[in-house]
Design a protein around this motif. Structure first.
Motif, short mmCIF file in Angstrom:
data_model
loop_
_atom_site.label_atom_id
_atom_site.label_comp_id
_atom_site.label_asym_id
_atom_site.label_seq_id
_atom_site.Cartn_x
_atom_site.Cartn_y
_atom_site.Cartn_z
N LEU A 9 0.83 -1.36 0.00
CA LEU A 9 0.03 -0.23 0.04
C LEU A 9 0.92 1.13 -0.06
CD1 LEU A 9 -2.75 -1.25 2.62
CD2 LEU A 9 -2.99 -0.59 0.03
N GLY A 10 1.92 1.21 0.79
CA GLY A 10 2.86 2.53 1.02
C GLY A 10 3.40 2.49 -0.51
N ALA A 11 4.08 1.71 -1.22
CA ALA A 11 4.72 1.75 -2.23
C ALA A 11 3.69 2.11 -3.42
CB ALA A 11 5.44 0.56 -2.63
N VAL A 60 7.88 -4.51 -4.00
CA VAL A 60 7.85 -5.20 -2.53
C VAL A 60 8.83 -6.43 -2.56
CG1 VAL A 60 6.35 -6.04 -0.99
CG2 VAL A 60 5.52 -4.09 -1.95
N PHE A 61 8.67 -7.22 -3.55
CA PHE A 61 9.49 -8.58 -3.71
C PHE A 61 10.93 -8.30 -3.71
CE2 PHE A 61 11.06 -12.14 -5.41
CZ PHE A 61 10.70 -13.41 -4.60
N PHE A 62 11.28 -7.56 -4.68
CA PHE A 62 12.79 -7.37 -5.15
C PHE A 62 13.40 -6.26 -4.27
CE2 PHE A 62 11.38 -9.46 -8.97
CZ PHE A 62 11.79 -10.50 -8.89
N LEU A 77 15.97 1.63 -1.45
CA LEU A 77 16.68 2.46 -2.32
C LEU A 77 17.37 1.98 -3.56
CD1 LEU A 77 16.66 5.67 -2.99
CD2 LEU A 77 18.73 5.72 -1.78
N ILE A 78 18.41 1.19 -3.10
CA ILE A 78 19.18 0.79 -4.16
C ILE A 78 18.57 -0.22 -5.02
CG2 ILE A 78 21.45 -0.53 -4.58
CD1 ILE A 78 22.45 0.82 -1.94
N ASN A 79 17.86 -1.19 -4.34
CA ASN A 79 17.20 -2.26 -5.31
C ASN A 79 16.13 -1.88 -6.03
OD1 ASN A 79 18.99 -4.09 -3.82
ND2 ASN A 79 17.64 -5.42 -2.96
N GLY A 80 15.29 -0.63 -5.57
CA GLY A 80 14.42 -0.21 -6.06
C GLY A 80 14.62 0.81 -7.40
N ALA A 81 15.95 1.20 -7.03
CA ALA A 81 16.53 2.00 -8.37
C ALA A 81 17.16 1.18 -9.53
CB ALA A 81 17.75 2.79 -7.67
N ALA A 119 12.57 3.67 -7.03
CA ALA A 119 13.49 3.81 -5.70
C ALA A 119 12.75 4.59 -4.65
CB ALA A 119 14.79 4.79 -5.95
N THR A 120 12.08 5.55 -4.90
CA THR A 120 11.26 6.28 -4.03
C THR A 120 10.09 5.58 -3.59
OG1 THR A 120 11.71 8.49 -5.11
CG2 THR A 120 9.70 8.53 -3.91
N CYS A 121 9.42 4.76 -4.51
CA CYS A 121 8.16 3.78 -3.93
C CYS A 121 8.85 2.77 -3.37
CB CYS A 121 7.60 3.37 -5.38
SG CYS A 121 6.66 4.86 -6.13
N ALA A 122 10.09 2.25 -3.27
CA ALA A 122 10.41 1.22 -2.48
C ALA A 122 10.96 1.71 -1.28
CB ALA A 122 11.55 0.69 -3.27
N VAL A 123 11.27 2.88 -0.85
CA VAL A 123 11.44 3.71 0.25
C VAL A 123 10.34 3.96 1.03
CG1 VAL A 123 12.65 5.51 1.55
CG2 VAL A 123 13.75 4.49 -0.54
N ALA A 124 9.31 4.26 0.47
CA ALA A 124 8.16 4.61 1.09
C ALA A 124 7.31 3.18 1.49
CB ALA A 124 7.19 5.42 -0.11
N GLY A 125 7.63 2.38 0.50
CA GLY A 125 7.00 0.99 1.06
C GLY A 125 7.79 0.33 2.33
N TYR A 126 9.10 0.50 2.30
CA TYR A 126 9.82 0.22 3.62
C TYR A 126 9.27 0.86 4.64
CZ TYR A 126 13.90 -0.31 6.92
OH TYR A 126 14.38 -0.70 7.99
N PHE A 127 9.18 2.13 4.60
CA PHE A 127 8.81 2.92 5.80
C PHE A 127 7.32 2.55 6.30
CE2 PHE A 127 12.53 5.56 4.78
CZ PHE A 127 13.13 5.39 6.05
#
Length: 137
Positions: A9-11, A60-62, A77-81, A119-127
């Motif tokens: 949902l966050g991502a 989310v998975f990767f 951030l890195i994996n999302g980028a 990358a931004t969405c991955a960080v948002a999902g993480y948080f």
């Protein structure tokens, strides 16, 4: 399991909000001048929704899941980028290879966009997932 729902949902919310701004401001300024008449007047929403659902699941998975395992948002951030770069490269470079109207400039701009967006969405999902676990905020 709940943390992955929050990650998704966050991502996803982040992706939809940021990409909506990008597409509404850039579609006619960046894409239409290059691809012209082959661009649809309005998007096929079924295909767009399918793309978003798949892309967010992959993010989310990767990107998010490995970052949660490490407890390190920079992994997201890195994996999302890298994921964003790879996915958008698939699209852009295939278009550049197969469409006479596609330009290198468009490829480079869109690659940068996909890299930053994912990358931004991955960080948002993480948080979001970290918050759901009570580890942030």
């Amino acid at each position: 399991m709940l943390k992955y729902v929050f990650a998704y949902l966050g991502a996803g919310i982040t992706f939809a909000a940021i990409d909506a701004v990008w597409l509404t401001t850039m579609a006619n300024r960046l894409y239409r001048p290059v691809i012209g008449s082959i661009m649809a007047d309005k998007p096929d929403m079924k295909a767009a929704v399918a793309f978003y659902l798949i892309s967010i699941a992959a993010t989310v998975f990767f990107a998010v899941a490995p970052a949660l395992k490490e407890g390190n948002w920079t992994r997201a951030l890195i994996n999302g980028a890298f994921l964003g770069f790879a996915c958008y490269a698939t699209y852009d470079l295939t278009n550049q290879a197969t469409l006479n109207v596609w330009s290198t400039r468009l490829t480079l701009i869109d690659l940068a966009w996909g890299t930053v967006l994912t990358a931004t969405c991955a960080v948002a999902g993480y948080f979001a997932a970290s918050w759901a676990e009570g580890k942030w905020g």
